[in-house]
Write a protein that holds these residues in place. Structure first.
Motif, PDB file in Angstrom:
ATOM      1  N   LYS A  15       0.852  -1.183   0.000  1.00 16.05           N
ATOM      2  CA  LYS A  15       0.000   0.000   0.000  1.00 16.05           C
ATOM      3  C   LYS A  15       0.893   1.240   0.000  1.00 16.05           C
ATOM      4  N   GLU A  16       0.519   2.215  -0.840  1.00 15.87           N
ATOM      5  CA  GLU A  16       1.313   3.431  -1.015  1.00 15.87           C
ATOM      6  C   GLU A  16       2.734   3.085  -1.445  1.00 15.87           C
ATOM      7  N   GLY A  17       2.843   2.006  -2.164  1.00 15.61           N
ATOM      8  CA  GLY A  17       4.144   1.564  -2.656  1.00 15.61           C
ATOM      9  C   GLY A  17       4.035   1.087  -4.088  1.00 15.61           C
ATOM     10  N   GLU A  18       4.886   0.146  -4.424  1.00 17.55           N
ATOM     11  CA  GLU A  18       4.878  -0.395  -5.790  1.00 17.55           C
ATOM     12  C   GLU A  18       3.699  -1.335  -6.009  1.00 17.55           C
ATOM     13  N   GLY A  19       3.285  -2.007  -4.947  1.00 13.42           N
ATOM     14  CA  GLY A  19       2.231  -2.996  -5.098  1.00 13.42           C
ATOM     15  C   GLY A  19       0.921  -2.420  -5.576  1.00 13.42           C
ATOM     16  N   ASP A  20       0.574  -1.204  -5.121  1.00 14.52           N
ATOM     17  CA  ASP A  20      -0.689  -0.595  -5.560  1.00 14.52           C
ATOM     18  C   ASP A  20      -0.467   0.497  -6.598  1.00 14.52           C
ATOM     19  N   THR A  44       1.302   3.178  -6.505  1.00 20.54           N
ATOM     20  CA  THR A  44       1.612   4.535  -6.047  1.00 20.54           C
ATOM     21  C   THR A  44       3.021   4.918  -6.498  1.00 20.54           C
ATOM     22  N   ILE A  45       3.920   3.950  -6.447  1.00 20.74           N
ATOM     23  CA  ILE A  45       5.290   4.099  -6.937  1.00 20.74           C
ATOM     24  C   ILE A  45       5.449   3.193  -8.146  1.00 20.74           C
ATOM     25  N   ASP A  46       6.111   3.682  -9.164  1.00 22.89           N
ATOM     26  CA  ASP A  46       6.302   2.881 -10.373  1.00 22.89           C
ATOM     27  C   ASP A  46       7.146   1.655 -10.083  1.00 22.89           C
ATOM     28  N   LEU A  47       6.827   0.570 -10.758  1.00 21.58           N
ATOM     29  CA  LEU A  47       7.638  -0.631 -10.640  1.00 21.58           C
ATOM     30  C   LEU A  47       9.000  -0.393 -11.279  1.00 21.58           C
ATOM     31  N   PRO A  48      10.079  -0.824 -10.626  1.00 18.31           N
ATOM     32  CA  PRO A  48      11.390  -0.726 -11.288  1.00 18.31           C
ATOM     33  C   PRO A  48      11.499  -1.788 -12.375  1.00 18.31           C
ATOM     34  N   GLU A  49      12.295  -1.481 -13.401  1.00 16.07           N
ATOM     35  CA  GLU A  49      12.478  -2.476 -14.457  1.00 16.07           C
ATOM     36  C   GLU A  49      13.156  -3.723 -13.903  1.00 16.07           C
ATOM     37  N   SER A  71      15.101  -6.315  -8.493  1.00 15.36           N
ATOM     38  CA  SER A  71      16.073  -6.332  -7.397  1.00 15.36           C
ATOM     39  C   SER A  71      16.172  -4.967  -6.728  1.00 15.36           C
ATOM     40  N   GLY A  72      15.681  -3.931  -7.396  1.00 15.67           N
ATOM     41  CA  GLY A  72      15.680  -2.602  -6.817  1.00 15.67           C
ATOM     42  C   GLY A  72      14.351  -2.213  -6.203  1.00 15.67           C
ATOM     43  N   SER A  73      13.463  -3.188  -5.998  1.00 14.36           N
ATOM     44  CA  SER A  73      12.136  -2.893  -5.468  1.00 14.36           C
ATOM     45  C   SER A  73      12.182  -2.607  -3.974  1.00 14.36           C
ATOM     46  N   ALA A  74      11.567  -1.483  -3.571  1.00 12.89           N
ATOM     47  CA  ALA A  74      11.488  -1.150  -2.141  1.00 12.89           C
ATOM     48  C   ALA A  74      10.569  -2.121  -1.412  1.00 12.89           C
ATOM     49  N   ASP A  75       9.434  -2.489  -2.045  1.00  8.58           N
ATOM     50  CA  ASP A  75       8.514  -3.431  -1.402  1.00  8.58           C
ATOM     51  C   ASP A  75       9.184  -4.776  -1.162  1.00  8.58           C
ATOM     52  N   LEU A  76       9.864  -5.278  -2.184  1.00  3.65           N
ATOM     53  CA  LEU A  76      10.512  -6.590  -2.040  1.00  3.65           C
ATOM     54  C   LEU A  76      11.649  -6.524  -1.035  1.00  3.65           C
ATOM     55  N   TYR A 127       0.916  -7.017  -1.031  1.00  3.08           N
ATOM     56  CA  TYR A 127      -0.339  -6.564  -1.636  1.00  3.08           C
ATOM     57  C   TYR A 127      -0.016  -6.044  -3.029  1.00  3.08           C
ATOM     58  N   VAL A 128      -0.628  -6.655  -4.049  1.00  3.09           N
ATOM     59  CA  VAL A 128      -0.306  -6.291  -5.437  1.00  3.09           C
ATOM     60  C   VAL A 128      -1.596  -6.144  -6.230  1.00  3.09           C
ATOM     61  N   ARG A 129      -1.781  -4.969  -6.824  1.00  5.20           N
ATOM     62  CA  ARG A 129      -2.872  -4.786  -7.782  1.00  5.20           C
ATOM     63  C   ARG A 129      -2.368  -5.246  -9.149  1.00  5.20           C
ATOM     64  N   ILE A 130      -3.085  -6.153  -9.761  1.00  3.01           N
ATOM     65  CA  ILE A 130      -2.650  -6.715 -11.040  1.00  3.01           C
ATOM     66  C   ILE A 130      -3.145  -5.809 -12.158  1.00  3.01           C
ATOM     67  N   LEU A 131      -2.257  -4.877 -12.565  1.00  3.16           N
ATOM     68  CA  LEU A 131      -2.605  -3.889 -13.582  1.00  3.16           C
ATOM     69  C   LEU A 131      -2.031  -4.226 -14.942  1.00  3.16           C
ATOM     70  N   GLY A 132      -1.369  -5.358 -15.039  1.00  2.00           N
ATOM     71  CA  GLY A 132      -0.756  -5.781 -16.287  1.00  2.00           C
ATOM     72  C   GLY A 132       0.174  -6.950 -16.035  1.00  2.00           C
ATOM     73  N   LYS A 133       0.786  -7.437 -17.101  1.00  7.78           N
ATOM     74  CA  LYS A 133       1.661  -8.605 -16.988  1.00  7.78           C
ATOM     75  C   LYS A 133       2.833  -8.344 -16.051  1.00  7.78           C
TER      76      LYS A 133
END
Length: 409
Positions: free
Chosen positions: A99-104, A106-111, A114-119, A134-140
């Motif tokens: 929440k308020e991160g990459e999963g929803d 709010t923050i763009d997913l890194p390419e 390994s650089g993911s703040a959530d992970l 928590y992940v909103r499935i907005l695409g592949k």
């Protein structure tokens, strides 16, 4: 597989009064978890007993990034638990990032994940709390992100805008054994679909609804998904013999039973006879739809986990399995067990496979069993009648099925 129902009750729902209404509805319906913000954990604990998962947001990610070791993180957790830190004094059962991160988004997913703040937060927080993503499935790419998070998360919550488009099947197939997969739904109907997808189904659902009826119906869907369906068969009555008196057990449950429901009981665990609940009116006694007059103290009764218990062992608070004549099952709580000496019949039967099984039933017109001719009083049973039972060619040891030879006669 054990299914569970989560109810979403974070600040996206509204103010505390709105959130409290959802949480209360979840408690009353028998939901397993609520997903809330960390600030609400203590208030949820005050409302009742339910699993509590709490979102960790930006502040906690920053806090984790400032410490260097797992030991430091554990020290922070302990301080929070003791009320010495800056966090909540009452801990949740699980923490959830996204929440308020990459999963929803709010923050763009890194390419590069390994650089993911959530992970990174999932990997580095290693206290005794369960971890969730928590992940909103907005695409592949978010589907791939959920699969990566599942490697670290005890619970992986995936939420889509439209499950006819989102490939829940892929997620079940790819991460179903690595994590507890929680599918976001907005109705009991969607929950049913999630539990049935690929015949395996999601492990849990996260319901986002204010409707108490929808929450209750979703819990009912969970219960139906959990229950087994039994293949019942008819066995021929060989003999109905008066055998004197024995200690008879009435199982009084805390649940009302329908006209076609009862319990499976028998002297031999491999062949359990269907005995109806006392739902029918009689010239002699009033109906007692919470009761099954089950037989003598030595007999087995089937339990919701597929095991058996001796009737003599049952006591208030235990669970027994209720079954209907079509083989559908549910659980019932024992409220009271009445043991009294009563005259008995010995009913001997032959199964379709030629096996002989028996049970003792009280000699009374009020005890009914299902035959091919319909609901029949045990006092009217005769040789040649066909009686409904559940048969499994297996031995049991302490109520558990075992692969060994045991002679029962």
């Amino acid at each position: 597989m054990t299914r569970s129902v989560w109810v979403k009750a974070d600040d996206a729902v509204g103010d505390w009064d709105d959130r409290r209404a959802r949480i209360t509805a979840a408690l009353e319906a028998g939901a397993d978890w609520v997903l809330v913000d960390e600030d609400d954990v203590e208030r949820v604990r005050e409302l009742g007993d339910i699993g509590v998962a709490a979102f960790r947001t930006d502040g906690d990610v920053t806090l984790v990034d400032e410490v260097d070791t797992v030991d430091d993180i554990d020290d922070i957790d302990e301080a929070e638990a003791d009320g010495d830190g800056d966090g909540t004094t009452v801990r949740p059962d699980a923490v959830v990032v996204g929440k308020e991160g990459e999963g929803d988004a709010t923050i763009d997913l890194p390419e590069d994940f390994s650089g993911s703040a959530d992970l990174s937060t999932l990997r580095r927080r290693d206290g005794d709390l369960a971890r969730g993503a928590y992940v909103r499935i907005l695409g592949k790419e978010y589907e791939r992100f959920a699969e990566t998070a599942a490697d670290e998360a005890d619970y992986t919550i995936v939420v889509g805008e439209d499950w006819t488009i989102i490939p829940l099947e892929n997620l079940i197939a790819r991460i179903g054994e690595e994590t507890t997969l929680v599918a976001g739904v907005s109705s009991a109907e969607e929950a049913k679909t999630a539990f049935e997808t690929l015949e395996i189904g999601a492990d849990a659902v996260l319901l986002d609804s204010d409707d108490p009826d929808e929450i209750r119906e979703t819990v009912e869907v969970r219960d139906e998904a959990e229950r087994e369906s039994l293949d019942l068969e008819y066995a021929e009555v060989l003999d109905v013999e008066r055998v004197g008196s024995a200690d008879r057990v009435c199982v009084d449950t805390g649940n009302l039973m329908e006209h076609d429901e009862g319990m499976l009981v028998g002297s031999m665990s491999r062949g359990l006879v269907f005995v109806h609940a006392e739902t029918a009116e009689s010239p002699y006694v009033a109906s007692r739809p919470f009761r099954v007059n089950a037989g003598a103290v030595h007999a087995y009764v089937r339990t919701p986990d597929g095991g058996t218990r001796y009737l003599s062992e049952l006591q208030s608070g235990d669970e027994v399995q209720v079954v209907d004549t079509a083989g559908n099952t549910r659980e019932a709580i024992v409220g009271r067990v009445k043991i009294e000496q009563r005259p008995m019949f010995r009913v001997a039967l032959e199964t379709e496979s030629g096996d002989r099984v028996e049970t003792l039933l009280q000699n009374a017109e009020t005890i009914k069993v299902p035959t091919r001719d319909g609901r029949t009083a045990v006092t009217d049973l005769e040789a040649g009648d066909e009686l409904l039972l559940y048969y499994e060619d297996t031995a049991r040891h302490f109520g558990e099925a075992v692969e060994e030879s045991i002679i029962e006669k």
